[in-house]
Design a protein around this motif. Structure first.
Motif, short mmCIF file in Angstrom:
data_model
loop_
_atom_site.label_atom_id
_atom_site.label_comp_id
_atom_site.label_asym_id
_atom_site.label_seq_id
_atom_site.Cartn_x
_atom_site.Cartn_y
_atom_site.Cartn_z
N GLU A 1 9.69 -3.25 4.33
CA GLU A 1 8.55 -3.35 5.15
C GLU A 1 8.31 -2.29 6.14
OE1 GLU A 1 9.31 -7.36 6.78
OE2 GLU A 1 9.27 -8.38 4.98
N SER A 2 9.34 -1.29 5.91
CA SER A 2 9.42 -0.22 6.96
C SER A 2 8.41 0.85 6.72
CB SER A 2 10.49 0.36 7.25
OG SER A 2 11.05 0.95 5.88
N ILE A 3 7.80 0.94 5.52
CA ILE A 3 6.95 2.21 5.20
C ILE A 3 5.86 1.64 4.27
CG2 ILE A 3 8.56 2.93 3.45
CD1 ILE A 3 7.38 5.77 4.27
N ALA A 4 4.84 2.19 4.29
CA ALA A 4 3.66 1.73 3.32
C ALA A 4 3.06 3.17 3.10
CB ALA A 4 2.84 0.49 3.62
N GLY A 5 2.07 2.87 2.08
CA GLY A 5 1.26 4.05 1.64
C GLY A 5 -0.04 3.80 0.87
N LEU A 6 -0.90 4.44 0.90
CA LEU A 6 -2.15 4.32 -0.05
C LEU A 6 -2.58 5.32 -0.96
CD1 LEU A 6 -4.56 1.70 0.17
CD2 LEU A 6 -5.86 3.60 0.83
N LEU A 7 -2.61 4.95 -2.37
CA LEU A 7 -3.01 5.97 -3.36
C LEU A 7 -4.24 5.28 -3.91
CD1 LEU A 7 0.57 6.14 -5.11
CD2 LEU A 7 -0.48 7.85 -3.40
N GLY A 8 -4.85 6.45 -4.44
CA GLY A 8 -6.29 6.25 -5.28
C GLY A 8 -7.51 6.52 -4.45
N ALA A 9 -8.71 6.06 -5.15
CA ALA A 9 -9.98 6.61 -4.68
C ALA A 9 -10.94 5.21 -4.50
CB ALA A 9 -10.49 7.45 -5.57
N SER A 10 -11.92 5.29 -5.47
CA SER A 10 -12.91 4.31 -5.07
C SER A 10 -12.52 2.86 -5.44
CB SER A 10 -14.20 4.59 -6.23
OG SER A 10 -15.19 3.61 -6.03
N PRO A 11 -12.90 1.85 -4.74
CA PRO A 11 -13.90 1.99 -3.38
C PRO A 11 -13.65 2.59 -2.15
CG PRO A 11 -13.37 -0.27 -3.78
CD PRO A 11 -12.41 0.50 -4.70
N GLY A 12 -12.36 2.82 -2.09
CA GLY A 12 -11.79 3.55 -0.97
C GLY A 12 -12.23 3.18 0.61
N ALA A 13 -12.85 4.17 1.07
CA ALA A 13 -13.31 4.20 2.63
C ALA A 13 -13.98 2.73 2.97
CB ALA A 13 -13.86 5.15 3.22
N SER A 14 -14.79 2.31 2.00
CA SER A 14 -15.63 1.08 2.40
C SER A 14 -14.75 -0.28 2.24
CB SER A 14 -16.70 0.85 1.03
OG SER A 14 -17.42 2.09 1.01
N THR A 15 -13.73 -0.32 1.89
CA THR A 15 -12.77 -1.28 2.11
C THR A 15 -11.53 -1.24 2.65
OG1 THR A 15 -11.77 -0.64 -0.39
CG2 THR A 15 -13.56 -2.41 -0.43
N ALA A 16 -11.78 -0.12 3.78
CA ALA A 16 -10.73 0.28 4.57
C ALA A 16 -9.98 -1.14 5.15
CB ALA A 16 -10.88 1.34 5.54
N VAL A 17 -10.73 -1.86 5.72
CA VAL A 17 -10.20 -2.89 6.67
C VAL A 17 -9.48 -3.90 5.90
CG1 VAL A 17 -10.94 -4.93 8.23
CG2 VAL A 17 -12.09 -2.69 8.25
N PRO A 18 -9.92 -4.45 4.67
CA PRO A 18 -9.09 -5.42 3.75
C PRO A 18 -7.98 -4.55 3.36
CG PRO A 18 -11.42 -4.99 2.56
CD PRO A 18 -11.42 -4.58 4.01
N ALA A 19 -8.01 -3.36 3.17
CA ALA A 19 -6.91 -2.52 2.50
C ALA A 19 -5.62 -2.72 3.54
CB ALA A 19 -7.16 -1.25 2.17
N MET A 20 -6.19 -2.32 4.80
CA MET A 20 -5.20 -2.13 5.79
C MET A 20 -4.72 -3.78 6.31
SD MET A 20 -4.65 0.70 6.22
CE MET A 20 -4.69 0.86 4.28
N THR B 1 -7.90 1.60 -6.10
CA THR B 1 -6.72 1.95 -4.77
C THR B 1 -5.49 1.12 -4.73
OG1 THR B 1 -7.84 0.34 -3.27
CG2 THR B 1 -8.42 2.41 -3.09
N ALA B 2 -4.29 1.61 -4.53
CA ALA B 2 -3.25 0.88 -4.72
C ALA B 2 -2.16 1.06 -3.12
CB ALA B 2 -2.25 1.42 -5.79
N VAL B 3 -1.74 -0.27 -2.86
CA VAL B 3 -0.79 -0.17 -1.51
C VAL B 3 0.50 -0.08 -2.12
CG1 VAL B 3 -0.32 -1.40 0.44
CG2 VAL B 3 -2.71 -1.20 -0.13
N ILE B 4 1.20 0.85 -1.71
CA ILE B 4 2.60 0.97 -2.00
C ILE B 4 3.47 0.53 -0.79
CG2 ILE B 4 4.53 2.17 -2.78
CD1 ILE B 4 2.52 3.84 -4.51
N ALA B 5 4.11 -0.37 -0.85
CA ALA B 5 4.89 -0.75 0.57
C ALA B 5 6.44 -1.02 -0.02
CB ALA B 5 4.32 -2.10 1.00
N ALA B 6 7.33 -0.54 0.98
CA ALA B 6 8.74 -0.72 0.61
C ALA B 6 9.24 -2.25 1.02
CB ALA B 6 9.58 0.25 1.49
#
Length: 498
Positions: free
Chosen positions: A419-438, A411-416
């Motif tokens: 600091e005004s916009i971000a998005g998440l790309l990719g898959a595994s491990p995905g949902a299971s690591t939602a909290v650290p990703a956010m 998974t990859a976090v893309i942030a401007a």
């Protein structure tokens, strides 16, 4: 002049587990901020977070062999396994906090105890699994892991995998009793409901465009039923739209998204409808991926608990579709090709011939071929006991790199930069690591707030800022608390309560 303009502090695009997690964190950290969710479909968690779309293993590297690769010298690298387990522990702590805080109720509706197991056969693979066990068993996060090769224990723990098996071909299993199954669909809906109590949630509303307008982002939002267009001005935008994230990040024009591409891979699963088989298997059992197969194609025989009912899946069988979402369009892939990502995408196409060959092989499989693959796990498998279902789309990240471009399976976090916009790309491990990703999104987009938020973040996640693998007393304390609160400990769960 745009009409029908509404304003919000935070706009979340997509009502999957990522947006639901980020929205919940922000609602707790800054209750005065307005939070709005925009979802194109008519329900939360209807795409990648839906449990039948295979978001539910509770990826914690207990059984996934692709997280413990074997080096040329025969050693096993456990670095990634430890990192992913640490991430899952963060998610687990936040869910336990959310139960204690009244954000989540009835834990057994979204998380249940289930052993995780790694399974291999053949002498070389048995030796690899022994080395994996030796490398992991003395790590704090993996203490309690077992290794066995004897047919008697195999038959006791995995009866439907033992029946009819020729044990002349040696087998080995890594077994971890304290694994979990997570229904991310149910979890996401509970979190979205919490967001809706103080914010606003809009279903059937598709974000079709977003542009910078002064100090806000202006989102163009179309009502899928009335076709009415509304404009939303937001101070901060998170694009958590799964496979739909890349096109929107491209439309934003931020330079951080330039050069990224996406490679969609679809999947299918066998879903068992034989009650006897379902009742006689109770584990998530992962094997080794075929040569040339992508990591998310690791075969697994997977006990699931969805809507309170126990089920059994096997797969995945990989396929290909140019759609970026299950409910997407066939033009998604070609329209994602831009001048700034053309070279990386072409480079990946040339370098990943093994993946191409693998996908062609998967696409040409007959029903009998699929049952033969299943029979490696269930020797007496019969096609009549299983239905083939279509899982969700996974869009793997392509980014600029050596040789022009690289295909990534994380998974990859893309942030401007602003600091005004971000998005998440990719898959595994995905949902299971939602909290650290956010938490990563918060750190990149709200760095000036992090110090003030730290006390509450440490209340939510006692291990925040530390690593549990290096702090056994804290790990035990956190494990006992989450086990008790999430009703995972023996004698605590819904079954034990009758």
């Amino acid at each position: 002049m745009a009409r029908n303009v509404i304003t919000t502090d935070v706009a979340l695009v997509g009502a999957g587990i990522m947006s639901a997690t980020l929205g919940t964190l922000i609602r707790k950290l800054e209750p005065s901020w307005s939070v709005s969710v925009f979802e194109a479909l008519d329900a939360a968690a209807a795409e990648s977070s839906d449990p039948w779309n295979n978001a539910g293993t509770g990826h914690s590297a207990l059984c996934e062999l692709n997280y413990t690769p074997q080096a040329a010298d025969g050693s096993v690298d456990i670095t990634k396994a430890i990192a992913i387990n640490e991430q899952f522990q963060v998610s687990r702590q936040f869910w336990a906090y959310s139960v204690d805080a009244g954000i989540l109720d009835r834990p057994s509706e979204f998380i249940n105890p289930i052993p995780h197991a790694s399974f291999v056969h053949g002498a070389d693979n048995v030796e690899y699994l022994r080395k994996r066990y030796d490398a992991l068993a003395n790590q704090t996060l993996f203490e309690g892991m077992e290794f066995f090769t004897d047919p008697a224990t195999f038959s006791e723990r995995l009866p439907i995998m033992a029946a009819g098996r020729n044990f002349g071909d040696p087998v080995a299993v890594n077994w971890y009793e304290g694994g979990t199954d997570v229904d991310f669909g149910s979890l996401t809906k509970k979190l979205v409901n919490f967001i809706g109590k103080g914010g606003s949630v809009h279903f059937g509303t598709k974000v079709t465009d977003l542009k910078r307008k002064g100090d806000v982002w202006r989102l163009t939002v179309k009502n899928q039923r009335t076709l009415e267009t509304t404009y939303v001005d937001a101070r901060f935008v998170f694009v958590g739209a799964g496979g739909g994230a890349l096109p929107l990040l491209q439309k934003s024009g931020i330079k951080e998204a330039k050069g990224f591409g996406g490679f969609p891979v679809s999947g299918q699963f066998f879903r068992c409808h034989n009650p006897e088989l379902i009742d006689n298997h109770a584990a998530k059992v992962y094997g080794k991926a075929a040569v040339g197969a992508p990591p998310m194609s690791v075969p697994h025989l997977d006990t699931r608990v969805i809507d309170g009912n126990k089920g059994l899946l096997f797969g995945p069988y990989a396929g290909f579709s140019p759609k970026f979402l299950k409910a997407g369009k066939y033009t998604d892939l070609p329209l994602s090709v831009k001048p700034n990502n053309l070279i990386p995408m072409m480079a990946v196409g040339l370098k990943e011939m093994g993946l191409t060959k693998y996908l062609i092989g998967e696409l040409t499989q007959s029903p009998a071929d699929r049952v033969k693959t299943l029979s490696e796990f269930v020797p007496r498998a019969e096609g009549g006991d299983w239905d083939l279902i279509t899982a969700g789309q996974r869009v793997q990240v392509i980014r600029k790199g050596s040789g022009g471009g690289n295909l990534e399976f994380g998974t990859a976090v893309i942030a401007a930069k602003d600091e005004s916009i971000a998005g998440l790309l990719g898959a595994s491990p995905g949902a299971s690591t939602a909290v650290p990703a956010m938490l990563d999104v918060l750190g990149k987009c709200f760095p000036k707030h992090m110090q003030a938020w730290k006390p509450l973040l440490q209340e939510m996640i006692p291990s925040y800022g530390t690593t549990l693998n290096d702090n056994k007393p804290l790990f035990q304390q956190v494990w006992d608390w989450t086990d008790r609160t999430l009703q995972l400990a023996p004698g605590v769960g819904a079954d034990a309560q009758g």
